[in-house]
Design a protein around this motif. Structure first.
Motif, PDB file in Angstrom:
ATOM      1  N   THR A 180     -39.539 -51.236-103.658  1.00  0.00           N
ATOM      2  CA  THR A 180     -40.346 -51.452-102.457  1.00  0.00           C
ATOM      3  C   THR A 180     -41.784 -50.985-102.634  1.00  0.00           C
ATOM      4  OG1 THR A 180     -39.538 -49.330-101.600  1.00  0.00           O
ATOM      5  CG2 THR A 180     -38.368 -51.313-100.919  1.00  0.00           C
ATOM      6  N   GLY A 181     -42.085 -50.355-103.779  1.00  0.00           N
ATOM      7  CA  GLY A 181     -43.429 -49.884-104.059  1.00  0.00           C
ATOM      8  C   GLY A 181     -43.548 -48.377-103.997  1.00  0.00           C
ATOM      9  N   GLY A 182     -44.671 -47.860-104.446  1.00  0.00           N
ATOM     10  CA  GLY A 182     -44.893 -46.416-104.455  1.00  0.00           C
ATOM     11  C   GLY A 182     -44.362 -45.757-105.718  1.00  0.00           C
ATOM     12  N   GLN A 183     -44.307 -44.443-105.700  1.00  0.00           N
ATOM     13  CA  GLN A 183     -43.862 -43.656-106.842  1.00  0.00           C
ATOM     14  C   GLN A 183     -42.744 -42.723-106.410  1.00  0.00           C
ATOM     15  OE1 GLN A 183     -48.282 -42.677-107.445  1.00  0.00           O
ATOM     16  NE2 GLN A 183     -47.395 -42.173-109.430  1.00  0.00           N
ATOM     17  N   TYR A 184     -41.911 -42.345-107.378  1.00  0.00           N
ATOM     18  CA  TYR A 184     -40.944 -41.295-107.123  1.00  0.00           C
ATOM     19  C   TYR A 184     -41.676 -39.954-107.126  1.00  0.00           C
ATOM     20  CZ  TYR A 184     -37.376 -44.767-108.337  1.00  0.00           C
ATOM     21  OH  TYR A 184     -36.582 -45.880-108.377  1.00  0.00           O
ATOM     22  N   ILE A 185     -41.330 -39.098-106.199  1.00  0.00           N
ATOM     23  CA  ILE A 185     -41.911 -37.755-106.160  1.00  0.00           C
ATOM     24  C   ILE A 185     -40.823 -36.770-105.756  1.00  0.00           C
ATOM     25  CG2 ILE A 185     -42.691 -38.046-103.762  1.00  0.00           C
ATOM     26  CD1 ILE A 185     -45.130 -36.271-104.560  1.00  0.00           C
ATOM     27  N   GLY A 186     -40.767 -35.626-106.434  1.00  0.00           N
ATOM     28  CA  GLY A 186     -39.705 -34.685-106.121  1.00  0.00           C
ATOM     29  C   GLY A 186     -39.912 -33.324-106.751  1.00  0.00           C
ATOM     30  N   ILE A 187     -39.022 -32.432-106.412  1.00  0.00           N
ATOM     31  CA  ILE A 187     -39.058 -31.059-106.898  1.00  0.00           C
ATOM     32  C   ILE A 187     -38.267 -30.973-108.192  1.00  0.00           C
ATOM     33  CG2 ILE A 187     -38.401 -28.675-106.371  1.00  0.00           C
ATOM     34  CD1 ILE A 187     -38.559 -29.485-103.384  1.00  0.00           C
ATOM     35  N   PRO A 188     -38.860 -30.512-109.297  1.00  0.00           N
ATOM     36  CA  PRO A 188     -38.128 -30.449-110.561  1.00  0.00           C
ATOM     37  C   PRO A 188     -37.041 -29.382-110.519  1.00  0.00           C
ATOM     38  CG  PRO A 188     -40.270 -29.390-110.787  1.00  0.00           C
ATOM     39  CD  PRO A 188     -40.241 -30.026-109.432  1.00  0.00           C
ATOM     40  N   ARG A 189     -35.820 -29.791-110.850  1.00  0.00           N
ATOM     41  CA  ARG A 189     -34.691 -28.863-110.909  1.00  0.00           C
ATOM     42  C   ARG A 189     -34.507 -28.332-112.327  1.00  0.00           C
ATOM     43  NH1 ARG A 189     -34.201 -27.483-105.708  1.00  0.00           N
ATOM     44  NH2 ARG A 189     -32.931 -28.898-104.442  1.00  0.00           N
ATOM     45  N   VAL A 190     -34.453 -29.238-113.295  1.00  0.00           N
ATOM     46  CA  VAL A 190     -34.274 -28.870-114.701  1.00  0.00           C
ATOM     47  C   VAL A 190     -35.209 -29.741-115.538  1.00  0.00           C
ATOM     48  CG1 VAL A 190     -32.678 -28.722-116.639  1.00  0.00           C
ATOM     49  CG2 VAL A 190     -31.856 -28.260-114.325  1.00  0.00           C
ATOM     50  N   ILE A 191     -35.975 -29.089-116.417  1.00  0.00           N
ATOM     51  CA  ILE A 191     -36.843 -29.812-117.338  1.00  0.00           C
ATOM     52  C   ILE A 191     -36.207 -29.732-118.723  1.00  0.00           C
ATOM     53  CG2 ILE A 191     -39.144 -29.967-118.365  1.00  0.00           C
ATOM     54  CD1 ILE A 191     -40.212 -28.574-115.857  1.00  0.00           C
ATOM     55  N   GLY A 192     -35.662 -30.831-119.179  1.00  0.00           N
ATOM     56  CA  GLY A 192     -35.016 -30.875-120.480  1.00  0.00           C
ATOM     57  C   GLY A 192     -35.966 -31.363-121.548  1.00  0.00           C
ATOM     58  N   PRO A 193     -35.502 -31.444-122.794  1.00  0.00           N
ATOM     59  CA  PRO A 193     -36.364 -31.897-123.886  1.00  0.00           C
ATOM     60  C   PRO A 193     -36.792 -33.354-123.748  1.00  0.00           C
ATOM     61  CG  PRO A 193     -34.099 -31.633-124.644  1.00  0.00           C
ATOM     62  CD  PRO A 193     -34.170 -31.044-123.271  1.00  0.00           C
ATOM     63  N   LEU A 194     -35.956 -34.180-123.079  1.00  0.00           N
ATOM     64  CA  LEU A 194     -36.268 -35.604-122.941  1.00  0.00           C
ATOM     65  C   LEU A 194     -36.319 -36.084-121.499  1.00  0.00           C
ATOM     66  CD1 LEU A 194     -34.043 -37.063-125.815  1.00  0.00           C
ATOM     67  CD2 LEU A 194     -36.489 -36.558-125.888  1.00  0.00           C
ATOM     68  N   HIS A 195     -35.583 -35.422-120.595  1.00  0.00           N
ATOM     69  CA  HIS A 195     -35.491 -35.864-119.216  1.00  0.00           C
ATOM     70  C   HIS A 195     -35.710 -34.696-118.256  1.00  0.00           C
ATOM     71  CE1 HIS A 195     -33.234 -38.928-121.469  1.00  0.00           C
ATOM     72  NE2 HIS A 195     -33.589 -39.764-120.518  1.00  0.00           N
ATOM     73  N   THR A 196     -36.097 -35.024-117.045  1.00  0.00           N
ATOM     74  CA  THR A 196     -36.242 -34.036-115.973  1.00  0.00           C
ATOM     75  C   THR A 196     -35.396 -34.472-114.780  1.00  0.00           C
ATOM     76  OG1 THR A 196     -38.453 -33.274-116.589  1.00  0.00           O
ATOM     77  CG2 THR A 196     -37.834 -33.035-114.278  1.00  0.00           C
ATOM     78  N   ARG A 197     -34.629 -33.526-114.252  1.00  0.00           N
ATOM     79  CA  ARG A 197     -33.867 -33.797-113.036  1.00  0.00           C
ATOM     80  C   ARG A 197     -34.682 -33.315-111.850  1.00  0.00           C
ATOM     81  NH1 ARG A 197     -29.275 -31.446-114.181  1.00  0.00           N
ATOM     82  NH2 ARG A 197     -29.253 -29.690-112.752  1.00  0.00           N
ATOM     83  N   LEU A 198     -34.882 -34.179-110.884  1.00  0.00           N
ATOM     84  CA  LEU A 198     -35.695 -33.825-109.725  1.00  0.00           C
ATOM     85  C   LEU A 198     -34.963 -34.174-108.447  1.00  0.00           C
ATOM     86  CD1 LEU A 198     -38.072 -36.601-108.813  1.00  0.00           C
ATOM     87  CD2 LEU A 198     -37.361 -36.557-111.196  1.00  0.00           C
ATOM     88  N   TRP A 199     -35.317 -33.449-107.400  1.00  0.00           N
ATOM     89  CA  TRP A 199     -34.724 -33.646-106.072  1.00  0.00           C
ATOM     90  C   TRP A 199     -35.802 -34.142-105.138  1.00  0.00           C
ATOM     91  CZ3 TRP A 199     -35.289 -30.515-101.436  1.00  0.00           C
ATOM     92  CH2 TRP A 199     -34.396 -30.884-100.420  1.00  0.00           C
ATOM     93  N   ARG A 200     -35.522 -35.280-104.477  1.00  0.00           N
ATOM     94  CA  ARG A 200     -36.486 -35.862-103.555  1.00  0.00           C
ATOM     95  C   ARG A 200     -36.213 -35.342-102.154  1.00  0.00           C
ATOM     96  NH1 ARG A 200     -35.049 -41.577-105.730  1.00  0.00           N
ATOM     97  NH2 ARG A 200     -34.590 -41.957-103.530  1.00  0.00           N
TER      98      ARG A 200
END
Length: 271
Positions: free
Chosen positions: A42-62
């Motif tokens: 629908t447009g826009g960007q994902y934005i959220g609070i980082p929970r875990v920052i891994g070597p390749l991926h980040t888990r975030l909570w919106r």
């Protein structure tokens, strides 16, 4: 309808001194956003609070829709608005072009790579920690919150990954009889002492004190030990340093648990 989430992080240094980039800064700011073009259909960007920052991926909570998701670090960047706004307050409209601020254009992957480079550089500056020819070192490691469900010897009771890694490094430096675990409840524990699981952290009421720890060290014949190594984080190191102020602290120059684990792994691998 979900309440509007308002980030609380603020950068108000009028000198515009750039903070050190990396995962610690990302977690301190507490907000990440996807790169332009990477977001909902629908447009826009994902934005959220980082929970875990891994070597390749980040888990975030919106927070706006209560959804948790994982995105590649190459598709995320730090929420930079507080720094850009601080620059505008000082009449600086090209902050990213100033020395030390180039990370404003980085992705999370760039921040993670910077951390790895900084750790690798620090590894070259490690003072070797090996037993000397006169006496094997006394190595102090911390306890851990994760424990076995039933009584065990201290060397097996604490099951967390950090504690296991610290113990591996300790075994690389000295023998079992010269390793002690500092317990928030029991103080100095030999690896073969049987204890029951407990729930008490260092600094809480009823936890071990400096005087008690000193008495234990004296009772165990360790008080005047000429060579002591502390493989622990800040709080445990501060406590143990009051008993052995001459102790070496190979983890002192690290930033965060991730770097401490990396340093412990390096020490263990050098045996």
């Amino acid at each position: 309808m979900a309440r509007t989430y308002r980030p609380t992080y603020d950068y108000n240094d009028h000198t515009l001194t750039p903070p050190t980039p990396g995962a610690d800064l990302i977690l301190q700011v507490g907000l990440v956003q996807s790169l332009p073009g990477i977001g909902p259909k629908t447009g826009g960007q994902y934005i959220g609070i980082p929970r875990v920052i891994g070597p390749l991926h980040t888990r975030l909570w919106r927070p706006h829709d209560q959804v948790e998701m994982t995105l590649p670090n190459t598709e995320l960047q730090l929420w930079n608005t507080p720094f850009v706004v601080a620059g505008h307050r000082q009449g600086v409209f090209d902050l990213a072009a100033r020395p030390g601020w180039q990370w404003l254009r980085w992705t999370i992957a760039d921040h993670v790579a910077h951390d790895h480079q900084r750790v690798a550089k620090a590894d070259h500056e490690i003072t070797p920690v090996y037993p000397n020819t006169h006496a094997e070192p006394l190595v102090i490691v911390p306890c851990g919150a994760t424990k076995a469900a039933f009584p065990r010897v201290a060397g097996e009771l604490y099951t967390g990954g950090y504690r296991r890694l610290a113990l591996r490094a300790a075994h690389a430096l000295t023998t079992c009889t010269n390793i002690r675990i500092v317990s928030g409840l029991h103080g100095l524990l030999p690896l073969d002492q049987v204890i029951a699981p407990y729930d008490l952290r260092l600094g809480q009421p009823g936890s071990i004190t400096v005087d008690q720890l000193e008495a234990q060290a004296n009772q165990q014949g360790l008080l005047g030990h000429p060579d002591v190594v502390i493989l622990a984080g800040r709080d445990y190191t501060r406590l143990v340093h009051q008993i052995w102020p001459q102790a070496r602290t190979p983890l002192a120059s690290t930033r965060g648990i991730g770097e401490q684990q990396h340093r412990l792994a390096r020490i263990a691998a050098r045996s």
